[in-house]
Design an enzyme around this catalytic site. Structure first.
Site, PDB file in Angstrom:
ATOM      1  N   LYS A   2      -9.819   0.117  -2.218  1.00  0.00           N
ATOM      2  CA  LYS A   2     -10.153  -0.206  -0.830  1.00  0.00           C
ATOM      3  C   LYS A   2     -11.618   0.087  -0.542  1.00  0.00           C
ATOM      4  CE  LYS A   2      -8.443   0.427   3.904  1.00  0.00           C
ATOM      5  NZ  LYS A   2      -7.446   1.116   4.759  1.00  0.00           N
TER       6      LYS A   2
ATOM      7  N   GLU B 199       0.843  -1.196   0.000  1.00  0.00           N
ATOM      8  CA  GLU B 199       0.000   0.000   0.000  1.00  0.00           C
ATOM      9  C   GLU B 199       0.877   1.245   0.000  1.00  0.00           C
ATOM     10  OE1 GLU B 199      -3.452   1.835   2.981  1.00  0.00           O
ATOM     11  OE2 GLU B 199      -1.815   0.613   3.792  1.00  0.00           O
TER      12      GLU B 199
ATOM     13  N   CYS C 271      -4.545  -3.073   4.143  1.00  0.00           N
ATOM     14  CA  CYS C 271      -4.251  -2.612   5.501  1.00  0.00           C
ATOM     15  C   CYS C 271      -5.262  -3.131   6.514  1.00  0.00           C
ATOM     16  CB  CYS C 271      -4.166  -1.082   5.520  1.00  0.00           C
ATOM     17  SG  CYS C 271      -3.365  -0.416   7.004  1.00  0.00           S
TER      18      CYS C 271
END
Length: 520
Positions: free
Chosen positions: A327, A268, A384
């Site tokens: 995301k 990321e 994440c």
């Protein structure tokens, strides 16, 4: 002293998580909480639950203070999460005083079993609530995520994270009842409850967890480019982070040979300038992809108007950007600020996030073309903190994901416990979904985890490194993924019914004070 007991209990549960990782302290902490709150008044139970919650969440979430450079966000989040423990305290106070759970004589055995099950269900109901509400919830601190090294880990493939949490809560409740029975010299009850706790710990060891590849393998290179510890300045120095990852990829290509990898995964935010809009960034990434002879999955942030998006982009050498995963669950107060104008009245820290991140849509997967095998492979994606959400990764697996990829950027958390907690979450999720997990970080911990939750390779934090693995691809579904969200919904419903029953029982005792409502 009850305050000391719940304080010790909260610290014991926190110690079960990384960096200490003492999984067996979690049921001990729950036993202390259950025993201290049982039968107490509502306000006292709420206060004691809050103390327990602060003792649990303050050390667990200290990485927030590290990331922000001040204690404001850490204190706010720890207090907010602790409020759920106050709710648990009130709930257990109501339920534990129900006559059916306090019966003695012939009904004592049923009452004991009822207390064990009721406390475990209430804990799970509150955990599910705080892991899903508000703004999508915050699952850090799920008991399941402290069990990466526990004998019960394999049960996650059958009950999911919430099922593993339920098992831990049942063990803690059995431990308390065994201790009480010993104190009362009820040796048979002590033996039975201690045996139940032992079986809950040991029985999952015999549960089969299949980890064999079912659809061949994917040769993956995971690149940790590293970021200077003055990370904010590093990301502001154009292309420094991208160049670090390009250099690490060049070294990887020199080690394994060009064309010997199916895909290279960067973490990321590995591209500090989006290669889709910045030629200089695109040139660096394409050069690295050409050297590797394989597509690179690269993390980039795209700004569109007054919002931004957190993407993982497939970069094919000589062709450029292709498909991407966006995301789905940005982190509230970390990537976007709910109620911004209201909270700005309390602190200007909200303006550290200048542009809110918007959620992505579409599938929870990303397909890459493995040229050496001449086929496309579908990967289940979670960026994440998405690693902490069972349903997010489950969607990717149900949509055909044969391998789970977790790109993450831990740079802002420095040497705190956040990266280790995230790896523990990935290990549990590998078992829940029956997939290998490739976690790739800018600064560490980058790791390869097999479907049994075992770490096969990992890097040291704050080093430039890479890992290579032939990751087994799997297509079958675990029982946990087959059941989906139902176990959590059922436990939430049962917890709600227990609280309602507790309220009704308490009301009846007040209205009919002379009637003995206990079952004997």
């Amino acid at each position: 002293m009850p305050v000391v007991a719940v304080l010790a209990g909260g610290l014991a549960v926190a110690a079960a998580f990384p960096p200490m990782g003492l999984w067996w302290t979690a049921p001990l902490g729950l036993a202390l909480l259950m025993g201290t709150l049982q039968g107490r008044g509502l306000w006292m139970s709420a206060g004691l639950g809050l103390v327990f919650g602060l003792a649990f969440f303050a050390p667990l979430l200290h990485f927030i203070a590290v990331a922000m450079g001040n204690p404001i966000g850490w204190a706010a989040l720890a207090l907010f999460e602790a409020l759920y423990m106050a709710v648990l305290g009130v709930s257990w106070s109501l339920v534990s005083r129900m006559p059916v759970l306090t019966a003695d004589g012939p009904g004592a055995g049923r009452a004991l079993a009822g207390r064990v099950v009721s406390f475990a269900v209430l804990w799970c109901g509150v955990e599910e609530l705080r892991s899903s509400w508000p703004w999508g919830g915050f699952p850090f601190g799920r008991l399941a995520f402290a069990m990466a090294d526990a004998p019960m880990l394999s049960f996650a493939a059958y009950g999911g994270s919430i099922g593993l949490t339920l098992l831990v809560a049942l063990i803690g409740a059995c431990m308390l009842e065994a201790a009480r029975a010993l104190r009362a010299r009820a040796l048979l009850s002590a033996l039975v409850t201690a045996t139940c706790a032992g079986l809950a710990v040991a029985a999952p060891l015999v549960l089969p967890v299949d980890s064999a590849a079912e659809d061949g393998t994917l040769r993956v290179g995971a690149v940790q480019g590293n970021v200077a510890k003055d990370f904010e300045d590093a990301f502001n120095r154009a292309l420094e982070v991208t160049d670090n990852h390009a250099q690490a990829t060049d070294r990887l290509a020199a080690d394994v040979g060009s064309g010997n990898l199916d895909v290279v995964i960067w973490p990321e935010n590995a591209a500090d300038l989006d290669p889709r809009t910045h030629r200089s960034s695109a040139a660096l990434i394409d050069s690295a992809a050409q050297a590797a002879g394989a597509p690179i999955m690269v993390g980039a942030v795209l700004f569109e108007g007054d919002v931004r998006y957190n993407d993982m982009v497939v970069w094919t050498p000589g062709e450029g950007a292709g498909s991407y995963y966006r995301k789905h669950r940005p982190a509230p107060f970390a990537e976007y600020v709910p109620l911004r104008s209201l909270i700005r009245g309390l602190t200007t820290q909200v303006d550290r996030i200048g542009t809110d991140m918007a959620p992505g849509t579409g599938p929870q997967t990303l397909a890459i073309h493995a040229a050496s095998q001449n086929r496309d492979v579908t990967l289940a994606m979670g960026i994440c903190f998405e690693v902490a959400y069972d349903d997010t990764l489950r969607n990717g697996v149900r949509q055909g994901g044969e391998l789970i990829v977790i790109p993450t950027n831990n740079a802002s958390f420095l040497s705190s416990s956040e990266a280790a907690q995230q790896l523990a979450q990935g290990r549990v999720q590998a078992v829940v979904h029956g997939r290998s997990v490739v976690q790739v970080s800018t600064v560490g911990i980058t790791a390869i985890v097999n479907p049994k939750g075992e770490v096969e390779q990992q890097t040291r934090p704050y080093t430039q490194a890479s890992l290579v693995t032939d990751a087994g691809l799997r297509t079958s579904m675990t029982p946990a993924d087959t059941m989906g969200d139902w176990p959590g919904h059922v436990l939430c419903g049962c917890a709600a019914m227990l609280v309602i029953a507790g309220i009704v029982s308490s009301t009846m005792r007040r209205l009919l004070p002379g009637v003995d409502h206990r079952r004997r």
